[in-house]
Design a protein around this motif. Sequence first.
Motif, PDB file in Angstrom:
ATOM      1  N   THR A 164       0.963  -1.324  -0.045  1.00  0.00           N
ATOM      2  CA  THR A 164       0.105   0.100  -0.114  1.00  0.00           C
ATOM      3  C   THR A 164       0.738   1.319   0.121  1.00  0.00           C
ATOM      4  N   ALA A 165       1.909   1.250   0.897  1.00  0.00           N
ATOM      5  CA  ALA A 165       2.568   2.280   0.969  1.00  0.00           C
ATOM      6  C   ALA A 165       3.681   2.500  -0.395  1.00  0.00           C
ATOM      7  N   LEU A 166       4.088   1.562  -1.063  1.00  0.00           N
ATOM      8  CA  LEU A 166       4.554   1.663  -2.370  1.00  0.00           C
ATOM      9  C   LEU A 166       3.747   2.020  -3.575  1.00  0.00           C
ATOM     10  N   ARG A 167       2.350   1.768  -3.331  1.00  0.00           N
ATOM     11  CA  ARG A 167       1.621   2.231  -4.496  1.00  0.00           C
ATOM     12  C   ARG A 167       1.121   3.479  -4.178  1.00  0.00           C
ATOM     13  N   GLY A 168       1.181   3.894  -3.174  1.00  0.00           N
ATOM     14  CA  GLY A 168       0.710   5.510  -2.591  1.00  0.00           C
ATOM     15  C   GLY A 168       1.997   6.385  -3.179  1.00  0.00           C
ATOM     16  N   ALA A 169       3.295   5.722  -2.815  1.00  0.00           N
ATOM     17  CA  ALA A 169       4.420   6.546  -3.365  1.00  0.00           C
ATOM     18  C   ALA A 169       4.536   6.739  -4.631  1.00  0.00           C
ATOM     19  N   LEU A 170       4.370   5.647  -5.523  1.00  0.00           N
ATOM     20  CA  LEU A 170       4.511   5.692  -6.768  1.00  0.00           C
ATOM     21  C   LEU A 170       3.381   6.431  -7.729  1.00  0.00           C
ATOM     22  N   THR A 171       2.264   6.443  -7.033  1.00  0.00           N
ATOM     23  CA  THR A 171       1.154   7.099  -7.524  1.00  0.00           C
ATOM     24  C   THR A 171       1.254   8.667  -7.301  1.00  0.00           C
ATOM     25  N   VAL A 172       1.800   9.086  -6.256  1.00  0.00           N
ATOM     26  CA  VAL A 172       2.090  10.507  -5.795  1.00  0.00           C
ATOM     27  C   VAL A 172       3.170  11.139  -6.777  1.00  0.00           C
ATOM     28  N   LEU A 173       4.238  10.482  -6.920  1.00  0.00           N
ATOM     29  CA  LEU A 173       5.407  10.835  -7.931  1.00  0.00           C
ATOM     30  C   LEU A 173       5.104  11.235  -9.197  1.00  0.00           C
ATOM     31  N   ARG A 174       5.209  12.301  -9.763  1.00  0.00           N
ATOM     32  CA  ARG A 174       5.187  12.808 -10.852  1.00  0.00           C
ATOM     33  C   ARG A 174       6.132  11.903 -12.117  1.00  0.00           C
ATOM     34  N   ASP A 175       5.485  11.456 -13.140  1.00  0.00           N
ATOM     35  CA  ASP A 175       6.220  10.648 -14.163  1.00  0.00           C
ATOM     36  C   ASP A 175       7.323  11.528 -14.717  1.00  0.00           C
ATOM     37  N   SER A 176       6.923  12.735 -15.016  1.00  0.00           N
ATOM     38  CA  SER A 176       8.162  13.766 -15.545  1.00  0.00           C
ATOM     39  C   SER A 176       9.293  14.047 -14.716  1.00  0.00           C
ATOM     40  N   ASP A 177       8.827  14.116 -13.553  1.00  0.00           N
ATOM     41  CA  ASP A 177      10.042  14.484 -12.541  1.00  0.00           C
ATOM     42  C   ASP A 177      10.941  13.260 -12.294  1.00  0.00           C
ATOM     43  N   VAL A 178      10.358  12.157 -12.273  1.00  0.00           N
ATOM     44  CA  VAL A 178      11.369  10.797 -12.017  1.00  0.00           C
ATOM     45  C   VAL A 178      11.948  10.564 -13.336  1.00  0.00           C
ATOM     46  N   ILE A 330       5.021  -2.193 -11.359  1.00  0.00           N
ATOM     47  CA  ILE A 330       5.234  -2.285  -9.996  1.00  0.00           C
ATOM     48  C   ILE A 330       3.912  -1.940  -9.389  1.00  0.00           C
ATOM     49  N   VAL A 331       3.096  -0.914  -9.678  1.00  0.00           N
ATOM     50  CA  VAL A 331       1.806  -0.608  -9.055  1.00  0.00           C
ATOM     51  C   VAL A 331       0.752  -1.593  -9.384  1.00  0.00           C
ATOM     52  N   GLY A 332       0.769  -2.340 -10.387  1.00  0.00           N
ATOM     53  CA  GLY A 332      -0.186  -3.476 -10.546  1.00  0.00           C
ATOM     54  C   GLY A 332       0.203  -4.590  -9.849  1.00  0.00           C
ATOM     55  N   ALA A 333       1.611  -5.039  -9.994  1.00  0.00           N
ATOM     56  CA  ALA A 333       2.038  -5.901  -9.026  1.00  0.00           C
ATOM     57  C   ALA A 333       1.487  -6.025  -7.578  1.00  0.00           C
ATOM     58  N   ALA A 334       2.158  -4.702  -6.992  1.00  0.00           N
ATOM     59  CA  ALA A 334       1.635  -4.400  -5.539  1.00  0.00           C
ATOM     60  C   ALA A 334       0.244  -4.353  -5.350  1.00  0.00           C
ATOM     61  N   GLY A 335      -0.743  -4.308  -6.135  1.00  0.00           N
ATOM     62  CA  GLY A 335      -2.061  -4.214  -5.840  1.00  0.00           C
ATOM     63  C   GLY A 335      -2.588  -5.518  -5.868  1.00  0.00           C
ATOM     64  N   ASP A 336      -2.033  -6.484  -6.784  1.00  0.00           N
ATOM     65  CA  ASP A 336      -2.491  -7.787  -6.682  1.00  0.00           C
ATOM     66  C   ASP A 336      -1.855  -8.806  -5.976  1.00  0.00           C
ATOM     67  N   GLU A 337      -2.754  -9.351  -4.981  1.00  0.00           N
ATOM     68  CA  GLU A 337      -2.249 -10.405  -3.805  1.00  0.00           C
ATOM     69  C   GLU A 337      -1.485 -11.531  -4.215  1.00  0.00           C
ATOM     70  N   GLN A 338      -2.007 -11.760  -5.538  1.00  0.00           N
ATOM     71  CA  GLN A 338      -1.491 -13.110  -6.174  1.00  0.00           C
ATOM     72  C   GLN A 338      -0.327 -12.985  -7.251  1.00  0.00           C
ATOM     73  N   SER A 339       0.302 -11.625  -7.049  1.00  0.00           N
ATOM     74  CA  SER A 339       1.318 -11.450  -8.158  1.00  0.00           C
ATOM     75  C   SER A 339       2.519 -11.924  -7.628  1.00  0.00           C
ATOM     76  N   GLU A 340       3.595 -12.162  -8.516  1.00  0.00           N
ATOM     77  CA  GLU A 340       4.644 -12.809  -8.032  1.00  0.00           C
ATOM     78  C   GLU A 340       5.428 -11.838  -7.209  1.00  0.00           C
TER      79      GLU A 340
END
Length: 440
Positions: A164-178, A330-340
């Motif tokens: 959850t924390a990882l998804r939140g951090a990656l969602t907040v970050l702006r793609d252009s800046d990163v 990463i966001v997709g994998a972090a949100g899927d409980e059955q992801s690798e």
Amino acid sequence: MERTIEGKAETSGPVPRGVAGFAYTEADEEKRRGVRQMKLIATGLLVLAAAVFIFAKVMDHNGHGAWTGYLAAAAEAGMVGALADWFAVTALFKRPMGLPIPHTAIIPTKKDQLGQSLGDFVGENFLSADVVRSRLHQVGIGRRFAGWLGEPANADRVTGEVSTALRGALTVLRDSDVQAIVGEAINRRVSQVEVGPGLGKLLEQVVADGGHRRVVDLVCERAEIWLVANNDSVMNAIAGGAPGWTPRFVDRKVGERVYKELLRFVTEMRDWPEHPARGAIDRFLRDFAGDLQSDTATRARVERLKSEILARDEVQDFIASAWSSLRTMIVGAAGDEQSELRLRARAAILGFGRRMEADERLQAKVDGWVEDAATHVVTTYQRQITSLITDTVAAWDADQTSRKIEAHIGRDLQFIRINGTVVGSLAGLIIYTVYQAIVS
């Protein structure tokens, strides 16, 4: 939710709003009503002792026997004890009967000094390095944490929280800046490092280990397959390159001959590990690996090629878009409980907890890390932590602080008055009894 009462604490009306978040609330007023009830009980005992004293004196004056003296002595001592304890308790919060008696109204007048003393006390007795380290060592955080982390339910919880924390951090970050940061970091790093010697050492090791031979085998196999599949095309291409004055059947014969030689060469090179062409490739790669490491001209050409590749728009676009792809993955994998990713993270956390539970040396290391970190915090920020106490107390309103503290501890203080009355009465009775026994 508690709401602030604005008025005097002695009534249910409004009291002044607290300073710096310190407010006298309805809960405080409710406790203060309990304090007033205890005050009535304590005062009632004082009045009772006074009434008993008067009664005993009247009875003694009318000659009703020696018991009146004992009763009067007990009641008199009870009144003294009650008044003394009333004075002591009252002096904590205000001046008894409004008289400017020294060392009274201690809390309102000494509030800042009490806050400073409280801060110093906390700093010396709770925030010292020895106390913190000793307490944490006794707790055994490493062992407790290992046992907690080794439970599947807790590993699931940690994995979920981290995801959850990882998804939140990656969602907040702006793609252009990163993307700009990643691109700049890659370009700067690659520009600062000369790639020639490194590539040379890598190629030299690959050739020494024979790793390139599989590539040669693959090329030979694919070349043979292509030649077999494109027989006519190869012969037509050879025949088409012949001079116009040669007969067509000669061109055809030459094309067939060249085709067969090419096919034979590729087949032999594929099947014969010691083929001279393979040796030539080995020598070329070894020489090229040496040039990449030691030949100035070759290294310079490689650096120019590197700069040209980095300067291409396609490369920069690829570097910029790499972050978007990585973030989405990463966001997709972090949100899927059955992801690798989630399954591997859970397994790693669970395995770490169980290994740590069985490894006392690792537990000791974790204990040491925690103790060092906590000790660093308390030694570095001790003054800031204690100043939070002193500054907060200093910001409180003196009268309101007195009312709030009295609301919380006043009920127990009234028992002091009650005990003073009872104990004073017993002490007076004992003293009077001893005196009568001596003089009789």
